[in-house]
Motif scaffolding. Sequence first.
Motif, PDB file in Angstrom:
ATOM      1  N   UNK A 143       0.818  -1.201   0.000  1.00 46.16           N
ATOM      2  CA  UNK A 143       0.000   0.000   0.000  1.00 46.16           C
ATOM      3  C   UNK A 143       0.862   1.266   0.000  1.00 46.16           C
ATOM      4  N   UNK A 144       0.295   2.352  -0.511  1.00 49.37           N
ATOM      5  CA  UNK A 144       0.982   3.636  -0.519  1.00 49.37           C
ATOM      6  C   UNK A 144       1.123   4.140   0.924  1.00 49.37           C
ATOM      7  N   UNK A 145       2.356   4.385   1.402  1.00 49.27           N
ATOM      8  CA  UNK A 145       2.530   4.834   2.784  1.00 49.27           C
ATOM      9  C   UNK A 145       2.276   6.322   2.979  1.00 49.27           C
ATOM     10  N   UNK A 161       9.762  11.823  21.122  1.00 49.50           N
ATOM     11  CA  UNK A 161      11.158  11.377  21.193  1.00 49.50           C
ATOM     12  C   UNK A 161      11.249   9.898  21.554  1.00 49.50           C
ATOM     13  N   UNK A 162      10.351   9.098  20.949  1.00 52.83           N
ATOM     14  CA  UNK A 162      10.344   7.661  21.192  1.00 52.83           C
ATOM     15  C   UNK A 162      11.171   6.940  20.134  1.00 52.83           C
ATOM     16  N   UNK A 163      11.947   5.927  20.525  1.00 55.78           N
ATOM     17  CA  UNK A 163      12.616   5.112  19.506  1.00 55.78           C
ATOM     18  C   UNK A 163      11.578   4.379  18.662  1.00 55.78           C
ATOM     19  N   UNK A 164      11.791   4.328  17.350  1.00 59.56           N
ATOM     20  CA  UNK A 164      10.801   3.721  16.464  1.00 59.56           C
ATOM     21  C   UNK A 164      11.486   2.896  15.386  1.00 59.56           C
ATOM     22  N   UNK A 165      10.927   1.737  15.136  1.00 61.75           N
ATOM     23  CA  UNK A 165      11.330   0.893  14.017  1.00 61.75           C
ATOM     24  C   UNK A 165      10.156   0.792  13.062  1.00 61.75           C
ATOM     25  N   UNK A 166      10.408   0.964  11.769  1.00 58.07           N
ATOM     26  CA  UNK A 166       9.356   0.811  10.770  1.00 58.07           C
ATOM     27  C   UNK A 166       9.523  -0.543  10.094  1.00 58.07           C
ATOM     28  N   UNK A 167       8.473  -1.344  10.146  1.00 60.55           N
ATOM     29  CA  UNK A 167       8.496  -2.664   9.534  1.00 60.55           C
ATOM     30  C   UNK A 167       7.602  -2.663   8.302  1.00 60.55           C
ATOM     31  N   UNK A 181       8.269   2.596   1.082  1.00 59.84           N
ATOM     32  CA  UNK A 181       8.190   2.903   2.513  1.00 59.84           C
ATOM     33  C   UNK A 181       9.481   3.564   2.983  1.00 59.84           C
ATOM     34  N   UNK A 182      10.610   3.054   2.519  1.00 59.68           N
ATOM     35  CA  UNK A 182      11.894   3.679   2.851  1.00 59.68           C
ATOM     36  C   UNK A 182      11.938   5.118   2.363  1.00 59.68           C
ATOM     37  N   UNK A 183      11.386   5.349   1.165  1.00 56.37           N
ATOM     38  CA  UNK A 183      11.382   6.706   0.605  1.00 56.37           C
ATOM     39  C   UNK A 183      10.447   7.630   1.374  1.00 56.37           C
ATOM     40  N   UNK A 184       9.361   7.062   1.917  1.00 55.45           N
ATOM     41  CA  UNK A 184       8.382   7.885   2.629  1.00 55.45           C
ATOM     42  C   UNK A 184       8.929   8.388   3.956  1.00 55.45           C
ATOM     43  N   UNK A 185       9.713   7.536   4.634  1.00 51.90           N
ATOM     44  CA  UNK A 185      10.229   7.908   5.958  1.00 51.90           C
ATOM     45  C   UNK A 185      11.728   7.623   6.023  1.00 51.90           C
ATOM     46  N   UNK A 186      12.517   8.374   5.251  1.00 51.10           N
ATOM     47  CA  UNK A 186      13.959   8.092   5.172  1.00 51.10           C
ATOM     48  C   UNK A 186      14.709   8.357   6.479  1.00 51.10           C
TER      49      UNK A 186
END
Length: 213
Positions: A143-145, A161-167, A181-186
């Motif tokens: 899906x489009x992020x 200021x929370x640590x976040x991982x995008x899966x 997804x990588x491009x949306x949230x580099x």
Amino acid sequence: MGLITNLRKNIVRVVDRLFSDSDPKRIGIYGPPNAGKTTLANRIARDWTGDAVGPESQIPHETRRARRKENVEISRDGKTVNIDIVDTPGVTTKVDYKEFLEHDMEKDDAVRRSREATEGVAEAMHWLREDVDGVIYVLDSTQDPFTQVNTMLIGIIESQDLPVLIFANKTDLTASNVQQISNAFPQHETVPLSALEGTNMDEVYGKIAEYFG
């Protein structure tokens, strides 16, 4: 003096528990509806405890209340982290009862579920602002992020200021596009996986131990 000394000792013990590194860290699993959050939560919980967090379904908003699995200890690459998994309802700007009618549900049930889902979104936002120590953000890689909800939630996570991982989930599907997804949230690392098939879970666990340990 003895009473004051004991009181001070009790306060120190309470403060030590509150800030102890050994206490489980509350990691919220967030993302839009049907991204595979519960599937991932169950995969993690089963791999490390043998138990599931909750039922999985293709019906949107199946998770309508935050569910928690405590004391999940994950070890990878010499690092160990003890976490409480908080599987949250899918966040959206609007829950329409008509979504449920598409799954052969009676109108009364559809209205009830939509109301519960709306309350669940509010609960998820409360957890995000008050009660989590880090975030796993799950996106459907087919899906489009670039959506209002994703941009809003990532912004709130960053402001806290929370640590976040995008899966980037659902890499088992042919339409999967992790790069978008990588491009949306580099500014954040994106980890590809298939929670359903268990693909790339070694990297997933390594990143969880690294980011939240």
